[in-house]
Design a protein around this motif. Structure first.
Motif, PDB file in Angstrom:
ATOM      1  N   THR A  73       0.846  -1.202   0.000  1.00 46.00           N
ATOM      2  CA  THR A  73       0.000   0.000   0.000  1.00 46.00           C
ATOM      3  C   THR A  73       0.886   1.259   0.000  1.00 46.00           C
ATOM      4  O   THR A  73       2.107   1.178   0.129  1.00 46.00           O
ATOM      5  CB  THR A  73      -0.932   0.059   1.228  1.00 46.00           C
ATOM      6  OG1 THR A  73      -0.171   0.387   2.398  1.00 46.00           O
ATOM      7  CG2 THR A  73      -1.662  -1.254   1.440  1.00 46.00           C
ATOM      8  N   ASN A  74       0.235   2.408  -0.089  1.00 47.62           N
ATOM      9  CA  ASN A  74       0.932   3.695  -0.053  1.00 47.62           C
ATOM     10  C   ASN A  74       0.838   4.338   1.323  1.00 47.62           C
ATOM     11  O   ASN A  74       0.756   5.556   1.447  1.00 47.62           O
ATOM     12  CB  ASN A  74       0.355   4.633  -1.110  1.00 47.62           C
ATOM     13  CG  ASN A  74      -1.126   4.939  -0.857  1.00 47.62           C
ATOM     14  OD1 ASN A  74      -1.819   4.166  -0.190  1.00 47.62           O
ATOM     15  ND2 ASN A  74      -1.613   6.059  -1.380  1.00 47.62           N
ATOM     16  N   VAL A  75       0.834   3.526   2.376  1.00 45.17           N
ATOM     17  CA  VAL A  75       0.622   4.032   3.730  1.00 45.17           C
ATOM     18  C   VAL A  75       1.697   5.037   4.148  1.00 45.17           C
ATOM     19  O   VAL A  75       1.412   5.993   4.883  1.00 45.17           O
ATOM     20  CB  VAL A  75       0.557   2.856   4.734  1.00 45.17           C
ATOM     21  CG1 VAL A  75       1.922   2.197   4.888  1.00 45.17           C
ATOM     22  CG2 VAL A  75       0.037   3.310   6.088  1.00 45.17           C
ATOM     23  N   LYS A  76       2.905   4.870   3.676  1.00 46.89           N
ATOM     24  CA  LYS A  76       3.988   5.776   4.065  1.00 46.89           C
ATOM     25  C   LYS A  76       3.738   7.184   3.525  1.00 46.89           C
ATOM     26  O   LYS A  76       4.054   8.176   4.193  1.00 46.89           O
ATOM     27  CB  LYS A  76       5.325   5.237   3.556  1.00 46.89           C
ATOM     28  CG  LYS A  76       6.530   5.911   4.166  1.00 46.89           C
ATOM     29  CD  LYS A  76       7.813   5.216   3.753  1.00 46.89           C
ATOM     30  CE  LYS A  76       9.022   5.891   4.391  1.00 46.89           C
ATOM     31  NZ  LYS A  76      10.292   5.249   3.969  1.00 46.89           N
ATOM     32  N   GLU A  77       3.170   7.268   2.315  1.00 47.29           N
ATOM     33  CA  GLU A  77       2.869   8.571   1.732  1.00 47.29           C
ATOM     34  C   GLU A  77       1.573   9.147   2.322  1.00 47.29           C
ATOM     35  O   GLU A  77       1.452  10.363   2.519  1.00 47.29           O
ATOM     36  CB  GLU A  77       2.728   8.453   0.219  1.00 47.29           C
ATOM     37  CG  GLU A  77       4.013   8.161  -0.520  1.00 47.29           C
ATOM     38  CD  GLU A  77       4.441   6.714  -0.413  1.00 47.29           C
ATOM     39  OE1 GLU A  77       3.572   5.855  -0.109  1.00 47.29           O
ATOM     40  OE2 GLU A  77       5.650   6.422  -0.608  1.00 47.29           O
ATOM     41  N   LYS A  78       0.613   8.260   2.613  1.00 52.27           N
ATOM     42  CA  LYS A  78      -0.686   8.713   3.108  1.00 52.27           C
ATOM     43  C   LYS A  78      -0.618   9.178   4.556  1.00 52.27           C
ATOM     44  O   LYS A  78      -1.207  10.203   4.926  1.00 52.27           O
ATOM     45  CB  LYS A  78      -1.681   7.549   2.988  1.00 52.27           C
ATOM     46  CG  LYS A  78      -3.124   7.939   3.190  1.00 52.27           C
ATOM     47  CD  LYS A  78      -3.684   8.646   1.982  1.00 52.27           C
ATOM     48  CE  LYS A  78      -5.172   8.922   2.161  1.00 52.27           C
ATOM     49  NZ  LYS A  78      -5.727   9.649   1.005  1.00 52.27           N
ATOM     50  N   PRO A 114       2.454   9.775   6.775  1.00 51.06           N
ATOM     51  CA  PRO A 114       3.914   9.773   7.017  1.00 51.06           C
ATOM     52  C   PRO A 114       4.292   9.834   8.496  1.00 51.06           C
ATOM     53  O   PRO A 114       5.370   9.368   8.876  1.00 51.06           O
ATOM     54  CB  PRO A 114       4.376  11.027   6.267  1.00 51.06           C
ATOM     55  CG  PRO A 114       3.158  11.894   6.162  1.00 51.06           C
ATOM     56  CD  PRO A 114       2.005  10.953   6.045  1.00 51.06           C
ATOM     57  N   ASN A 115       3.425  10.367   9.328  1.00 52.67           N
ATOM     58  CA  ASN A 115       3.774  10.538  10.746  1.00 52.67           C
ATOM     59  C   ASN A 115       2.994   9.612  11.667  1.00 52.67           C
ATOM     60  O   ASN A 115       3.019   9.776  12.888  1.00 52.67           O
ATOM     61  CB  ASN A 115       3.517  11.998  11.169  1.00 52.67           C
ATOM     62  CG  ASN A 115       4.330  12.980  10.359  1.00 52.67           C
ATOM     63  OD1 ASN A 115       5.516  12.742  10.104  1.00 52.67           O
ATOM     64  ND2 ASN A 115       3.696  14.076   9.928  1.00 52.67           N
ATOM     65  N   LYS A 116       2.304   8.634  11.075  1.00 50.87           N
ATOM     66  CA  LYS A 116       1.452   7.762  11.877  1.00 50.87           C
ATOM     67  C   LYS A 116       2.115   6.407  12.116  1.00 50.87           C
ATOM     68  O   LYS A 116       2.808   5.885  11.242  1.00 50.87           O
ATOM     69  CB  LYS A 116       0.108   7.561  11.183  1.00 50.87           C
ATOM     70  CG  LYS A 116      -0.968   6.938  12.068  1.00 50.87           C
ATOM     71  CD  LYS A 116      -2.295   6.926  11.345  1.00 50.87           C
ATOM     72  CE  LYS A 116      -3.403   6.376  12.251  1.00 50.87           C
ATOM     73  NZ  LYS A 116      -3.672   7.258  13.385  1.00 50.87           N
ATOM     74  N   ASP A 117       1.904   5.870  13.308  1.00 46.17           N
ATOM     75  CA  ASP A 117       2.419   4.546  13.640  1.00 46.17           C
ATOM     76  C   ASP A 117       1.528   3.482  12.987  1.00 46.17           C
ATOM     77  O   ASP A 117       0.325   3.457  13.239  1.00 46.17           O
ATOM     78  CB  ASP A 117       2.449   4.370  15.162  1.00 46.17           C
ATOM     79  CG  ASP A 117       2.924   2.976  15.562  1.00 46.17           C
ATOM     80  OD1 ASP A 117       3.581   2.322  14.732  1.00 46.17           O
ATOM     81  OD2 ASP A 117       2.636   2.560  16.709  1.00 46.17           O
ATOM     82  N   PHE A 118       2.125   2.642  12.136  1.00 47.22           N
ATOM     83  CA  PHE A 118       1.335   1.579  11.509  1.00 47.22           C
ATOM     84  C   PHE A 118       2.061   0.250  11.655  1.00 47.22           C
ATOM     85  O   PHE A 118       2.215  -0.511  10.724  1.00 47.22           O
ATOM     86  CB  PHE A 118       1.054   1.881  10.031  1.00 47.22           C
ATOM     87  CG  PHE A 118       2.259   2.318   9.240  1.00 47.22           C
ATOM     88  CD1 PHE A 118       3.041   1.387   8.586  1.00 47.22           C
ATOM     89  CD2 PHE A 118       2.601   3.654   9.152  1.00 47.22           C
ATOM     90  CE1 PHE A 118       4.136   1.774   7.851  1.00 47.22           C
ATOM     91  CE2 PHE A 118       3.709   4.043   8.418  1.00 47.22           C
ATOM     92  CZ  PHE A 118       4.471   3.109   7.764  1.00 47.22           C
ATOM     93  N   SER A 119       2.521  -0.026  12.867  1.00 43.27           N
ATOM     94  CA  SER A 119       3.242  -1.268  13.147  1.00 43.27           C
ATOM     95  C   SER A 119       2.288  -2.429  13.422  1.00 43.27           C
ATOM     96  O   SER A 119       2.706  -3.581  13.462  1.00 43.27           O
ATOM     97  CB  SER A 119       4.182  -1.092  14.336  1.00 43.27           C
ATOM     98  OG  SER A 119       3.447  -0.738  15.493  1.00 43.27           O
ATOM     99  N   HIS A 120       0.998  -2.125  13.617  1.00 47.46           N
ATOM    100  CA  HIS A 120       0.035  -3.183  13.919  1.00 47.46           C
ATOM    101  C   HIS A 120      -1.308  -2.808  13.319  1.00 47.46           C
ATOM    102  O   HIS A 120      -1.645  -1.626  13.183  1.00 47.46           O
ATOM    103  CB  HIS A 120      -0.093  -3.375  15.436  1.00 47.46           C
ATOM    104  CG  HIS A 120      -0.814  -4.624  15.819  1.00 47.46           C
ATOM    105  ND1 HIS A 120      -2.192  -4.675  15.945  1.00 47.46           N
ATOM    106  CD2 HIS A 120      -0.375  -5.874  16.085  1.00 47.46           C
ATOM    107  CE1 HIS A 120      -2.559  -5.898  16.275  1.00 47.46           C
ATOM    108  NE2 HIS A 120      -1.469  -6.652  16.363  1.00 47.46           N
ATOM    109  N   SER A 121      -2.100  -3.824  12.961  1.00 43.93           N
ATOM    110  CA  SER A 121      -3.377  -3.568  12.287  1.00 43.93           C
ATOM    111  C   SER A 121      -4.312  -2.704  13.120  1.00 43.93           C
ATOM    112  O   SER A 121      -5.077  -1.895  12.583  1.00 43.93           O
ATOM    113  CB  SER A 121      -4.054  -4.894  11.943  1.00 43.93           C
ATOM    114  OG  SER A 121      -4.389  -5.613  13.119  1.00 43.93           O
TER     115      SER A 121
END
Length: 537
Positions: A276-281, A283-290
């Motif tokens: 996915t493009n989560v890093k661009e969408k 950029p400052n959010k923690d997404f280490s877990h669902s």
């Protein structure tokens, strides 16, 4: 250039030793050592290339390892294949030039640049084997498994190669000086020949059966849909797998922050980065877990653009412009969306549940399935953690096990295992006991053919569009037919080699006899010339 220096001699000598003129410096001892090195490295490179080709089925695992360590999705396995192919081609060509040198009677003076390349080749193969031993041990069983599919034909090829190379061996035998040298060459050649001629005694393949005893074709499970034709774990991917005639969707389920089950395989820290493009969408959010993201946030991510950019299976070029546009706009689907699709097409659903809170996540997942209205028998329940709860709440689910002993203890009759975990004999034994055996992940035709002959019930695959078109295994041969072919090939080879040996012996004998006659004639002529000067009368 001397009269004896033909174009073939000059090219062979130049490419092997980089000496375009005949070398008068004898280096026989070192030359023979380096010829042995060239031979060994060529065999090693061929063996390594074989390992790469048979493990190509699991190339996605190698690419995933590369992504996990380097955080960059590249087709690392294809890079490995290309380097290995170049190395193998180089070594084999060098060996062929060496054999030409032997046939032409040229000195085997290997150039120092070739020695360096051979050294780096050995290092590359060593690193490759070490990498498999340390990081990819589960792939080693694939090699002996592949021999069940290739060994009969490798043996035929080995017999043909032995027959062709015997001429060089016989020449070396006749040219060898000393009885011990001849004895050593003869013993090695006889032992090697016997091993090649008799190795079919150790070849056992499930495809060596009577054609009328061939089991039915295994059913196909779409691994995350049809990931060669569309981005994995998207609705486009599952729709494409329906066109392949799959009988089950295989997928992976996780839960969002607001308890919505959704489809996503990667579950380690940074789990959304690959697809996915989560890093661009964010950029400052923690997404280490669902559970760090809500379902609304997950739906806002693009889950298809990565497929077009990285082309993980080199299949994007086969898509139409319309299909590319559809892939580009894919989003993360919910489990409920997939269940509705499965219900519509009467397709089963098999999934893993990735969760740090199995108890609560199992409850929410089961509730979602029951609310979908899908036939419970189409749900293939694999997660083992809360199986007792699932059995009580949804007794209609088909329980799938990933461990044979646990299955037997629970009275189950469905197994889902990696293809290399069972021998063909074990698969046949399980099937005789009416156990359904699904094997994952099977992408290559040779492996599918082997498991078909063994009697697998179904296979989970990335390449459903290729396997669906197979009308039968790559080969099936009656044991008696194979035995007749094997013995015939061996006898023909022995007869040819015997004829070559006799021909070489006669040629050598005639050459020696001619040389002795010429020497005697020269000696007689010299005596006649010198007789006036030698007479004492």
């Amino acid at each position: 250039m001397s009269p004896d220096d033909s174009c073939g001699r000059v090219c062979s000598r130049g490419l092997y030793s980089c000496h375009w003129k005949h070398s008068s410096i004898p280096k026989r001892k070192h030359a023979l050592c380096w010829f042995s090195v060239v031979t060994v490295v060529s065999l090693l490179s061929l063996s390594w290339m074989y390992i790469c080709l048979v493990t190509f089925n699991d190339r996605d695992d190698v690419n995933w390892e590369g992504f996990a360590n380097l955080k960059r999705w590249v087709n690392w396995f294809m890079v490995l294949i290309i380097i290995s192919a170049v190395l193998t081609s180089y070594c084999v060509l060098l060996l062929l030039f060496a054999l030409v040198q032997v046939a032409l009677g040229e000195p085997l003076n290997l150039h120092w640049l070739h020695k360096i390349f051979l050294f780096f080749g050995v290092i590359f193969i060593t690193f490759g084997v070490t990498g498999i031993c340390l990081k990819w041990q589960r792939e080693w069983p694939t090699v002996p498994l592949s021999l069940q599919a290739t060994a009969p034909f490798l043996q035929f090829g080995a017999v043909a190669a032995l027959t062709l190379l015997s001429l060089f061996v016989f020449q070396g035998f006749h040219m060898a000086e000393g009885k011990w040298s001849k004895f050593l060459i003869a013993v090695i050649f006889v032992v090697l020949s016997a091993a090649i001629f008799l190795c079919p005694l150790c070849i056992h393949s499930p495809c060596l059966i009577e054609p009328n005893k061939l089991p039915e074709k295994p059913k196909l499970f779409g691994h995350r849909g049809a990931p060669m034709l569309a981005p994995e774990n998207t609705m486009m991917s599952f729709n494409r797998s329906i066109a392949c005639g799959v009988t089950a969707f295989e997928t992976d389920v996780q839960l969002s922050k607001d308890r919505i089950p959704f489809l996503m395989h990667d579950n380690n820290p940074g789990f959304l980065r690959r697809t996915t493009n989560v890093k661009e969408k964010f950029p400052n959010k923690d997404f280490s877990h669902s559970t760090n993201l809500t379902w609304k946030e997950l739906q806002s991510l693009n889950a298809g653009e990565w497929f077009l950019k990285t082309d993980p299976f080199h299949s994007v070029s086969k898509l139409s412009e319309e299909e590319m546009e559809t892939a580009r706009n894919q989003t993360i689907p919910s489990l409920l969306q997939l269940l509705h699709l499965a219900k519509q097409h009467n397709v089963s659903v098999l999934f893993d549940l990735y969760s740090s809170n199995q108890e609560n996540d199992t409850v929410d997942t089961v509730n979602t399935i029951l609310s979908s209205g899908i036939d419970p028998s189409l749900v293939l329940w694999l997660p083992p953690a809360e199986r007792e709860y699932v059995n009580k709440t949804a007794p209609g689910f088909t329980q799938i096990y990933d461990n044979e002993s646990v299955m037997l203890n629970k009275g189950g009759d469905h197994l889902n295992m990696k293809y290399s975990k069972f021998s063909s004999k074990e698969i046949r034994h399980l099937r005789s006991r009416r156990v359904t055996v699904n094997l994952w992940v099977v992408n290559e035709g040779w492996l599918f053919s082997l498991l078909w002959c063994a009697g697998a019930s179904s296979v989970t695959t990335n390449s459903c569009h290729l396997l669906k078109d197979m009308d039968g295994p790559d080969w099936v041969m009656a044991p008696l037919t194979y035995t007749i072919i094997w013995i015939t090939v061996d006898i023909v080879s022995i007869l040819i080699m015997t004829a070559l040996f006799i021909l070489k012996w006669k040629t050598r004998f005639c050459d020696r006899k001619g040389t002795d006659r010429q020497r005697n004639n020269t000696s007689t002529w010299n005596e006649k010339e010198l007789s006036p000067f030698l007479s004492t009368g």
